[in-house]
Design a protein around this motif. Structure first.
Motif, PDB file in Angstrom:
ATOM      1  N   THR A 195      33.752  29.109  52.948  1.00  0.00           N
ATOM      2  CA  THR A 195      32.607  29.709  53.622  1.00  0.00           C
ATOM      3  C   THR A 195      32.315  31.081  53.027  1.00  0.00           C
ATOM      4  O   THR A 195      33.236  31.807  52.624  1.00  0.00           O
ATOM      5  CB  THR A 195      32.850  29.852  55.136  1.00  0.00           C
ATOM      6  OG1 THR A 195      33.883  30.816  55.374  1.00  0.00           O
ATOM      7  CG2 THR A 195      33.244  28.515  55.757  1.00  0.00           C
ATOM      8  N   PHE A 196      31.027  31.428  52.993  1.00  0.00           N
ATOM      9  CA  PHE A 196      30.579  32.681  52.369  1.00  0.00           C
ATOM     10  C   PHE A 196      29.611  33.382  53.320  1.00  0.00           C
ATOM     11  O   PHE A 196      28.576  32.820  53.691  1.00  0.00           O
ATOM     12  CB  PHE A 196      29.906  32.395  51.022  1.00  0.00           C
ATOM     13  CG  PHE A 196      30.832  31.754  50.024  1.00  0.00           C
ATOM     14  CD1 PHE A 196      31.571  32.523  49.151  1.00  0.00           C
ATOM     15  CD2 PHE A 196      30.982  30.372  49.996  1.00  0.00           C
ATOM     16  CE1 PHE A 196      32.441  31.931  48.251  1.00  0.00           C
ATOM     17  CE2 PHE A 196      31.847  29.767  49.098  1.00  0.00           C
ATOM     18  CZ  PHE A 196      32.588  30.549  48.229  1.00  0.00           C
ATOM     19  N   ASP A 197      29.940  34.607  53.708  1.00  0.00           N
ATOM     20  CA  ASP A 197      29.164  35.371  54.683  1.00  0.00           C
ATOM     21  C   ASP A 197      28.295  36.437  54.019  1.00  0.00           C
ATOM     22  O   ASP A 197      28.560  36.870  52.882  1.00  0.00           O
ATOM     23  CB  ASP A 197      30.102  36.078  55.666  1.00  0.00           C
ATOM     24  CG  ASP A 197      30.750  35.124  56.647  1.00  0.00           C
ATOM     25  OD1 ASP A 197      30.616  33.896  56.469  1.00  0.00           O
ATOM     26  OD2 ASP A 197      31.412  35.606  57.584  1.00  0.00           O
ATOM     27  N   ASP A 198      27.309  36.886  54.782  1.00  0.00           N
ATOM     28  CA  ASP A 198      26.538  38.118  54.539  1.00  0.00           C
ATOM     29  C   ASP A 198      25.412  37.990  53.531  1.00  0.00           C
ATOM     30  O   ASP A 198      24.698  38.963  53.290  1.00  0.00           O
ATOM     31  CB  ASP A 198      27.444  39.285  54.114  1.00  0.00           C
ATOM     32  CG  ASP A 198      28.328  39.772  55.240  1.00  0.00           C
ATOM     33  OD1 ASP A 198      28.330  39.134  56.302  1.00  0.00           O
ATOM     34  OD2 ASP A 198      29.034  40.777  55.050  1.00  0.00           O
ATOM     35  N   GLY A 199      25.221  36.824  52.904  1.00  0.00           N
ATOM     36  CA  GLY A 199      24.130  36.655  51.948  1.00  0.00           C
ATOM     37  C   GLY A 199      22.828  36.321  52.654  1.00  0.00           C
ATOM     38  O   GLY A 199      22.695  36.528  53.862  1.00  0.00           O
ATOM     39  N   PRO A 200      21.877  35.774  51.913  1.00  0.00           N
ATOM     40  CA  PRO A 200      21.995  35.475  50.481  1.00  0.00           C
ATOM     41  C   PRO A 200      21.844  36.732  49.618  1.00  0.00           C
ATOM     42  O   PRO A 200      21.155  37.683  49.997  1.00  0.00           O
ATOM     43  CB  PRO A 200      20.833  34.516  50.230  1.00  0.00           C
ATOM     44  CG  PRO A 200      19.815  34.898  51.257  1.00  0.00           C
ATOM     45  CD  PRO A 200      20.590  35.309  52.475  1.00  0.00           C
ATOM     46  N   HIS A 201      22.490  36.696  48.449  1.00  0.00           N
ATOM     47  CA  HIS A 201      22.416  37.787  47.481  1.00  0.00           C
ATOM     48  C   HIS A 201      21.645  37.281  46.270  1.00  0.00           C
ATOM     49  O   HIS A 201      21.860  36.156  45.819  1.00  0.00           O
ATOM     50  CB  HIS A 201      23.822  38.235  47.077  1.00  0.00           C
ATOM     51  CG  HIS A 201      23.855  39.478  46.251  1.00  0.00           C
ATOM     52  ND1 HIS A 201      23.605  39.473  44.901  1.00  0.00           N
ATOM     53  CD2 HIS A 201      24.116  40.778  46.588  1.00  0.00           C
ATOM     54  CE1 HIS A 201      23.713  40.715  44.437  1.00  0.00           C
ATOM     55  NE2 HIS A 201      24.021  41.518  45.437  1.00  0.00           N
ATOM     56  N   LYS A 202      20.767  38.102  45.737  1.00  0.00           N
ATOM     57  CA  LYS A 202      19.863  37.643  44.675  1.00  0.00           C
ATOM     58  C   LYS A 202      20.594  37.226  43.404  1.00  0.00           C
ATOM     59  O   LYS A 202      20.056  36.442  42.626  1.00  0.00           O
ATOM     60  CB  LYS A 202      18.835  38.719  44.350  1.00  0.00           C
ATOM     61  CG  LYS A 202      19.424  40.032  43.853  1.00  0.00           C
ATOM     62  CD  LYS A 202      18.339  41.076  43.636  1.00  0.00           C
ATOM     63  CE  LYS A 202      18.924  42.408  43.187  1.00  0.00           C
ATOM     64  NZ  LYS A 202      17.866  43.426  42.985  1.00  0.00           N
ATOM     65  N   ARG A 203      21.820  37.703  43.173  1.00  0.00           N
ATOM     66  CA  ARG A 203      22.550  37.295  41.978  1.00  0.00           C
ATOM     67  C   ARG A 203      23.807  36.511  42.311  1.00  0.00           C
ATOM     68  O   ARG A 203      24.023  35.411  41.833  1.00  0.00           O
ATOM     69  CB  ARG A 203      22.947  38.519  41.145  1.00  0.00           C
ATOM     70  CG  ARG A 203      23.725  38.151  39.863  1.00  0.00           C
ATOM     71  CD  ARG A 203      24.374  39.371  39.222  1.00  0.00           C
ATOM     72  NE  ARG A 203      23.392  40.401  38.928  1.00  0.00           N
ATOM     73  CZ  ARG A 203      23.712  41.620  38.540  1.00  0.00           C
ATOM     74  NH1 ARG A 203      24.988  41.969  38.428  1.00  0.00           N
ATOM     75  NH2 ARG A 203      22.778  42.520  38.284  1.00  0.00           N
ATOM     76  N   TYR A 204      24.639  37.069  43.178  1.00  0.00           N
ATOM     77  CA  TYR A 204      25.971  36.504  43.357  1.00  0.00           C
ATOM     78  C   TYR A 204      25.968  35.157  44.085  1.00  0.00           C
ATOM     79  O   TYR A 204      26.823  34.312  43.817  1.00  0.00           O
ATOM     80  CB  TYR A 204      26.873  37.502  44.081  1.00  0.00           C
ATOM     81  CG  TYR A 204      27.025  38.813  43.347  1.00  0.00           C
ATOM     82  CD1 TYR A 204      27.180  38.843  41.962  1.00  0.00           C
ATOM     83  CD2 TYR A 204      26.986  40.032  44.021  1.00  0.00           C
ATOM     84  CE1 TYR A 204      27.305  40.036  41.273  1.00  0.00           C
ATOM     85  CE2 TYR A 204      27.113  41.234  43.342  1.00  0.00           C
ATOM     86  CZ  TYR A 204      27.268  41.234  41.972  1.00  0.00           C
ATOM     87  OH  TYR A 204      27.389  42.417  41.288  1.00  0.00           O
ATOM     88  N   SER A 205      25.014  34.926  45.003  1.00  0.00           N
ATOM     89  CA  SER A 205      24.995  33.644  45.719  1.00  0.00           C
ATOM     90  C   SER A 205      24.822  32.489  44.749  1.00  0.00           C
ATOM     91  O   SER A 205      25.516  31.475  44.832  1.00  0.00           O
ATOM     92  CB  SER A 205      23.881  33.624  46.764  1.00  0.00           C
ATOM     93  OG  SER A 205      24.096  34.600  47.754  1.00  0.00           O
ATOM     94  N   GLU A 206      23.901  32.637  43.799  1.00  0.00           N
ATOM     95  CA  GLU A 206      23.660  31.556  42.844  1.00  0.00           C
ATOM     96  C   GLU A 206      24.811  31.419  41.865  1.00  0.00           C
ATOM     97  O   GLU A 206      25.140  30.304  41.434  1.00  0.00           O
ATOM     98  CB  GLU A 206      22.341  31.793  42.121  1.00  0.00           C
ATOM     99  CG  GLU A 206      21.122  31.657  43.026  1.00  0.00           C
ATOM    100  CD  GLU A 206      19.820  31.674  42.260  1.00  0.00           C
ATOM    101  OE1 GLU A 206      19.606  30.765  41.441  1.00  0.00           O
ATOM    102  OE2 GLU A 206      19.023  32.596  42.479  1.00  0.00           O
ATOM    103  N   GLU A 207      25.448  32.517  41.477  1.00  0.00           N
ATOM    104  CA  GLU A 207      26.599  32.422  40.582  1.00  0.00           C
ATOM    105  C   GLU A 207      27.758  31.715  41.276  1.00  0.00           C
ATOM    106  O   GLU A 207      28.468  30.904  40.660  1.00  0.00           O
ATOM    107  CB  GLU A 207      27.012  33.816  40.103  1.00  0.00           C
ATOM    108  CG  GLU A 207      25.998  34.439  39.152  1.00  0.00           C
ATOM    109  CD  GLU A 207      26.506  35.697  38.478  1.00  0.00           C
ATOM    110  OE1 GLU A 207      27.682  36.051  38.684  1.00  0.00           O
ATOM    111  OE2 GLU A 207      25.736  36.320  37.747  1.00  0.00           O
TER     112      GLU A 207
END
Length: 910
Positions: free
Chosen positions: A270-282
């Motif tokens: 699980t991944f919290d606090d996004g979405p991030h414009k770069r790191y989420s897709e990476e």
């Protein structure tokens, strides 16, 4: 030497820090920070207005640093904390972290305003702030990591200003970012030598020990006091609950999901606090490689806003979430503003939940009903609100602490250690940090190797998909490159006393050694090198037994063995051939006693505890039965689990090694080095397996010599494949770039004929099977692994790297196509832009070259080499004025650079 498990988690492993990691080094003497005092404020610079802005930012930096330090103190000695104290420390630590994110955002806004100000004193004020971060005596190296995000943002703000002072400042910040990367590596690797040099103004590394740093912070703050400031006083310990009650509390999952009821060796990512414009897709690209599902808990304000009429207005973050959903990942709710919902009630509490749900539905009508309370802080009203909205609370039982720990290796170690204890669970990550991107492959490699399964949300529960990889992808997980330590034995013998002397073997060994260290990151102390008189029978066997078998090799390590020298074959009474490698002290008539038979090499290979071992023998002989090498999608998925013992040889027993290759190498070793340079990455995924290496080297060598190299797996191998991970090339092409000699280019053109490369130079996604020999002379078909999916950013890097290879071989049209492809994949790729410009320059297309050097400068305004290249291109295009300006800017940025004398000469001519 410190073992990997004893490397400190930068925020939470003080209990492991007694081993130490060496002391700090500095180029100039610096006073030690005063005990019990905080860092001093930066000195003033610039005009009164700029100074006022600087003072305000300095105060914000002090607050950021204090919160960062408090987080470290809270989470230090993690192993010694009781469960209650650890839970409270984590909760308060998360609050500190998220408060600090807001402080960093405010400081970023202030820095942006100062950088954009028309005030002439802005550069002096920004420089004074950098002085503080770089060299304030009250800062420890680990402190400086607190400012990494701010420096990265400031570099972007400064890049918008094209003035020379701004360009110089941009260069200085870039150097500081490089220094921070070194600081991170100080705590990420076992390094004893002094680290790279930095310019006088940059951050200078002092190599402090982590335990000393934590001890000094504890003189500034105490955990008890920090907890008290945040409203927590820990009660005295209470007697443990009865076993039945404790079990009930630990396993309770009614109404909320913690992950404790998952099947054994099953995890949910699980991944919290996004979405991030770069790191989420990476992160999604990495997960795709492993076929691993995941849940992304989004903060509503990162997706958009909800107006007074309850209409969702999406922003650019929503597009990132759409891509995640389209790729099959689960979207979930993490509140609107990341508030501590246990302190909220009424309309405010409901809006935090329902507004984000509305935004998620606007992104994807099939969004999941999963919700995660920020900080895990919830109350009865919040749980009731979830129930009414038909949402379900998902917690976690494995906290990576990536929200606080700046070092990827310690994040990975913490997760794996916790899983070893728990055996299953939901892992909490955050998709807003670069460190998570770096740690994730290491974690996934180990989980795959240890037989863990990844569960995804199926609409009603977390479940492991049966039969196919996650997200319905046909692609398998990639070959694992996530080794622990890398070891090598490299042997080269020219100076034989009783055998014909050789000319190239020692140079071959030296070339392989440097490639392993410089390109693939093998630690020099773990590369055992034996040359000429050192390579006796006793010396070679001692290297295997003493340095490897009893030298600390672990089960997740890899071992590479290279031998360049004489090989021999002896026919046994049974008619079977037996191969030998010939040490420097062997006599031709005493093979049985003086040489080392291949059967002994087999026994050594089986006795080593490493996961993968690859023998590369630049000698010709027969007499070693190899099993067939091969590859399949199933093999790729299981490679991290399987033991691998493989061998690649230069030729058969009746053949001679072809010397006379370029740069003083044999043809075989030259081809091997070309393969390791990137040509053996047949599927373009950035990984070179032993199978790919053999599929490139064997036919290539056979095509230009009378040798027929052989490849296969040694007895005892379970099908694992040795892996090299290609590092990203960072060279900006320029006049100083060295191209291959004509004889090297001529040989490479012959080696590459069999590849049938397409005009654009791209590798095939599914390389064809290749026929090679085994050591009995029989033919076998080996199939390199299929390409694994990688992100557009990685594809751009790979295209640039292929372009660099082609440029060095003077294949300018093919190089141009590759650099163009890199820019199509990543429009802001300054490295590829410069390199494309230089290809035009080499073809005397000066106006086109100048345009691309100018593009490079727009993307990276402090890149000095681009100004030097621009000066050359505009000078040759007849624009003396632009050339003068470019050369002068280069000298301003790099007055002592390698091209400084040349730039001055050019200015004198113009």
């Amino acid at each position: 030497m410190i073992s990997k498990p004893k490397l400190l988690a930068l925020v939470a492993a003080a209990s492991l820090s007694a081993a130490g990691a060496g002391y700090f080094y500095t180029h100039r003497a610096q006073p030690a920070p005063a005990e019990g005092t905080a860092s001093s404020a930066p000195g003033l610079g610039g005009t009164a207005t700029a100074q006022s802005q600087q003072q305000a930012i300095a105060g914000q930096l002090g607050e950021v640093l204090a919160a960062y330090r408090k987080t470290i103190v809270l989470l230090a000695d993690e192993k010694s904390l009781g469960e209650g104290e650890k839970a409270q420390a984590n909760r308060v630590g998360q609050g500190l972290f998220h408060d600090n994110q807001l402080r960093i955002a405010r400081a970023d806004e202030a820095l942006a305003a100062l950088a954009a100000s028309p005030d002439s004193g802005r550069f002096a004020s920004l420089g004074a702030l950098l002085d503080y971060i770089e060299a304030d005596p009250g800062l420890y190296d680990a402190d400086r990591l607190a400012f990494r995000e701010l420096l990265q943002a400031l570099r972007g703000h400064v890049a918008k200003d094209g003035s020379l002072p701004a360009i110089k400042l941009h260069k200085r910040i870039s150097e500081d970012m490089d220094a921070l990367a070194e600081i991170e590596r100080n705590y990420d690797q076992e390094i004893k030598q002094i680290f790279g040099r930095f310019e006088a103004r940059g951050i200078e590394l002092k190599r402090e020990r982590w335990e000393d740093y934590v001890a000094r912070l504890k003189k500034l703050y105490s955990r008890e006091q920090i907890l008290k400031e945040y409203g927590v006083v820990l009660p005295y310990p209470t007697p443990p609950a009865p076993p039945a009650a404790a079990a009930s509390a630990a396993g309770a999952e009614d109404g909320e999901i913690f992950g404790k009821s998952l099947p054994k060796k099953t995890v949910v990512l699980t991944f919290d606090d996004g979405p991030h414009k770069r790191y989420s897709e990476e992160i999604a690209a990495i997960l795709k490689q492993y076929g691993a599902p995941a849940v992304f808990f989004s903060v509503g304000r990162n997706l958009g806003s909800v107006d007074a009429s309850h209409q969702a207005k999406l922003n650019s973050g929503a597009e990132v979430s759409r891509k995640l959903s389209a790729a099959g990942y689960t979207l979930a709710n993490h509140s609107y503003s990341h508030a501590q919902l246990s302190k909220e009630s009424g309309d405010k509490l409901r809006a935090e939940i329902l507004d984000t749900d509305l935004l998620l539905k606007a992104v994807d009508a099939g969004r999941s009903p999963l919700f995660r309370f920020p900080y895990g802080a919830r109350n009865g009203e919040g749980l009731a609100a979830l129930h009414k909205a038909e949402l379900k609370s998902v917690m976690w039982n494995i906290d990576s602490l990536d929200w606080a720990d700046p070092v990827p290796a310690s994040i990975a170690g913490r997760v794996l250690q916790a899983l070893e204890k728990e055996g299953r669970g939901i892992i909490l990550f955050h998709d807003i940090h670069e460190r998570t991107v770096k740690a994730l492959p290491v974690i996934l490699d180990r989980l795959v190797a240890e037989g863990y399964q990844f569960a995804g949300w199926d609409g009603s529960t977390f479940k492991v998909a049966q039969g196919t990889p996650a997200q319905g992808q046909a692609a398998a997980a990639p070959v694992s490159a996530g080794y622990g330590n890398s070891w090598a034995i490299v042997i080269g013998i020219d100076d034989y006393a009783k055998w014909p002397k050789l000319q190239y073997a020692v140079r071959d060994a030296q070339g392989v050694r440097q490639t392993l260290i410089d390109k693939f990151g093998f630690a020099a102390e773990r590369v055992v090198t034996l040359k000429n008189g050192e390579a006796t029978r006793a010396g070679i066997l001692g290297a295997f037994h003493d340095r490897l078998a009893h030298g600390g090799v672990q089960k997740n390590d890899r071992i590479f063995v290279f031998f360049a020298g004489h090989g021999a074959t002896r026919k046994l009474s049974s008619g079977r051939d037996l191969g030998y490698i010939v040490p420097v002290d062997a006599a031709p008539d005493q093979l049985a006693t003086d040489a080392i038979p291949m059967t002994e090499i087999q026994n050594i290979a089986e006795s080593l505890s490493a996961k993968h071992v690859l023998f590369v023998m630049d000698a010709c002989y027969s007499g070693l039965g190899l099993t067939r090498g091969g590859s399949s999608s199933s093999f790729l998925r299981d490679n991290a689990k399987r033991i691998g013992r493989q061998m690649l040889t230069a030729g058969g027993g009746d053949q001679l090694v072809a010397d006379g290759g370029p740069n003083g190498h044999s043809v075989f070793t030259w081809t091997l080095l070309q393969g390791l340079g990137g040509k053996a990455d047949l599927n373009g995924d950035g990984l070179i397996t032993a199978t790919e290496l053999a599929a490139y080297v064997a036919p290539a060598v056979a095509g230009v010599s009378s040798q027929t190299p052989a490849f296969g797996s040694l007895p005892g191998s379970e099908g694992g494949d040795f892996v090299f991970e290609l590092p990203a090339e960072t060279e900006f092409l320029g006049a100083a770039t060295v191209q291959l000699s004509n004889d090297a280019i001529a040989l490479n053109s012959k080696l590459d004929v069999r590849l049938d490369a397409k005009p654009d130079g791209k590798p095939d996604a599914t390389p064809a099977a290749v026929t090679v020999k085994d050591l009995h002379g029989k033919e076998q078909a080996i199939t390199p692994p299929p390409a694994v999916p990688i992100s557009a950013r990685q594809l751009a890097q790979r295209a640039n790297d292929r372009g660099l290879q082609l440029y060095k071989e003077k294949q300018y049209a093919a190089a141009e196509a590759q650099f163009t492809e890199a820019l199509k994949l990543r429009a802001d790729f300054a490295l590829a832009a410069n390199n494309l410009g230089f290809v035009f320059y080499k073809q005397e297309r000066y106006p086109e070259a100048a345009r691309w050097f100018e593009n490079t400068i727009k993307m990276d305004p402090s890149r000095a080499i681009a100004y030097l290249n621009l000066g050359d291109a505009t000078a040759r295009a007849g624009d003396a004025k632009r050339a003068q300006g470019a050369y002068k800017t280069y000298l301003e940025l790099a007055p002592n650079g390698s091209g400084a004398a040349y730039a001055r000469q050019q200015l004198e001519k113009l």
